[in-house]
Design an enzyme around this catalytic site. Structure first.
Site, mmCIF file in Angstrom:
data_model
loop_
_atom_site.group_PDB
_atom_site.id
_atom_site.type_symbol
_atom_site.label_atom_id
_atom_site.label_comp_id
_atom_site.label_asym_id
_atom_site.label_seq_id
_atom_site.Cartn_x
_atom_site.Cartn_y
_atom_site.Cartn_z
ATOM 1 C CD GLU A 30 -3.013 -1.062 2.154
ATOM 2 O OE1 GLU A 30 -4.247 -1.141 2.032
ATOM 3 O OE2 GLU A 30 -2.626 -0.614 3.404
ATOM 4 C CD GLU B 103 -4.956 -5.530 2.876
ATOM 5 O OE1 GLU B 103 -5.736 -4.909 3.639
ATOM 6 O OE2 GLU B 103 -3.474 -5.525 3.059
#
Length: 379
Positions: free
Chosen positions: A158, A234
């Protein structure tokens, strides 16, 4: 030997169409005695892959001191998954977030007063290089291209939520390749223009992270990756807890509905989490939101996941298994033995000692003319 490849709008494994149906379960949050039980329950749910982060600060708690045994035997964890018929996705960081202490970065990095993390700062890159050399020589032989179960690895984590040093992402990609990684590499970021622009590189496969509205998420992904399979690295089926908050829960029906929506789009998915486990020791991380408030994570990482912290199958597990069964043939549900638990009753504390009067028993003095950060004292 198997190779995960991208063909048009789907993945292929050994030339056959393949949909990644994964669940996150971190080896370092689960006692090794329970690894097999939890992995079997993951497989019984209809998943074909287990995903795990790698916690650098556990494997190298002091500079140059590496640990890969017992609880940290990631090789054995991956081998066991393969023996049970599961594939593996590894997310080695070096930064992992994961609601883990300093996102997995070891505290000793901060002993350098000029330290700059997650960018092209050479002392940081040198430390990452030594760590990856130790880690990858254990993981490279376990790649599917060498006969093992690892089918993909993530580059950083991320990064678009943190910085925009794309040279750093390129450096990590090349470092992984130099270490012998030859499986599919990907990046994963949240669903926003800034995150998608800064989190990866044009040629690296992109995945997205979200908990709701898969149609909007995939539309945004297609602005930056116009072709190829859809991968949700995710899918947040629960959430973590901070001290002082109520336990976060998300209804099984809501999670099942969104999972059905994204699977109907033909997407591959990783359930974050399938089984959360526990933040053992002092490894629970902390946030600073709403800024500037310090909000530490609790010891439990139950996450309201389909498999509870103690390994129980939950109604959410059953609801998601039913959804998955619409898209793949489910294995027969084994008759799992009940998870053994122990109630310790009420514990009364009838003695106490003031902290400052115990300092000599707990520590040795260090002298400095000015206050220094804890890391300078190896705390």
């Amino acid at each position: 030997m198997s190779t995960l490849t991208i063909e048009d709008d789907h993945f292929e494994l050994d030339g056959e169409p393949f949909r990644i149906l994964a669940g996150a379960m971190h080896y370092f949050r689960v006692h090794p005695a329970y690894w097999k039980d939890r992995l079997l329950k993951l497989k019984a749910m209809g998943l074909n892959t287990v995903e795990t982060y790698v916690a650098w600060n556990l494997h190298e708690p002091h500079e140059g001191e590496f640990h890969f045994g017992d609880w940290l035997n990631i090789e054995r964890y991956i081998e066991l998954a393969g023996e049970l018929g599961l594939y593996v996705i590894v997310r080695p960081g070096p930064y992992i977030c994961a609601e883990w202490e300093m996102g997995g970065l070891p505290a000793w990095l901060l002993k350098d007063p000029q330290m700059q993390l997650r960018c092209m700062y050479q002392p940081y890159l040198d430390a990452v290089g030594e760590y990856f050399s130790q880690l990858m020589r254990r993981l490279v032989p376990l790649q599917s291209t060498r006969g093992g179960p690892i089918i993909a690895m993530q580059v950083e984590n991320e990064y678009g939520s943190y910085g925009n040093d794309t040279r750093y992402i390129k450096y990590l990609e090349e470092l992984l390749r130099q270490c012998g990684v030859d499986v599919l590499l990907f990046t994963a970021d949240g669903v926003s223009d800034e995150m998608m622009q800064y989190g990866g590189l044009p040629h690296l496969f992109k995945a997205v992270n979200f908990g709701n509205r898969p149609g909007d998420a995939f539309d945004k992904l297609r602005e930056y990756q116009t072709s190829g399979p859809l991968l949700v690295a995710e899918f947040w089926d629960g959430w973590f807890d901070h001290w002082g908050e109520r336990h976060h829960t998300r209804s099984a029906g809501d999670v099942a509905r969104v999972l059905d929506d994204l699977l109907s789009e033909g997407a591959s998915v990783n359930l974050y989490m399938f089984h959360g486990g526990t933040n053992f020791g002092f490894m629970n991380g902390a946030n600073a939101f709403p800024s500037p408030h310090y909000t530490p994570t609790v010891t439990s990482y139950d996450y309201d996941a389909p498999l509870s912290e103690c390994g129980d199958i939950t109604p959410k597990y059953e609801a998601l298994r039913e959804v998955i069964g619409k898209y793949v043939d489910l294995p027969e549900m084994p008759d799992f033995p009940p998870v053994v638990k122990q109630a310790y009753g009420k514990v009364e504390l009838d003695e106490w000692a003031p902290l400052l009067s115990q300092v000599d028993a707990l520590s040795t003095p260090e002298y400095s003319t000015v206050p220094l950060p804890m890391e300078m004292y190896d705390q």
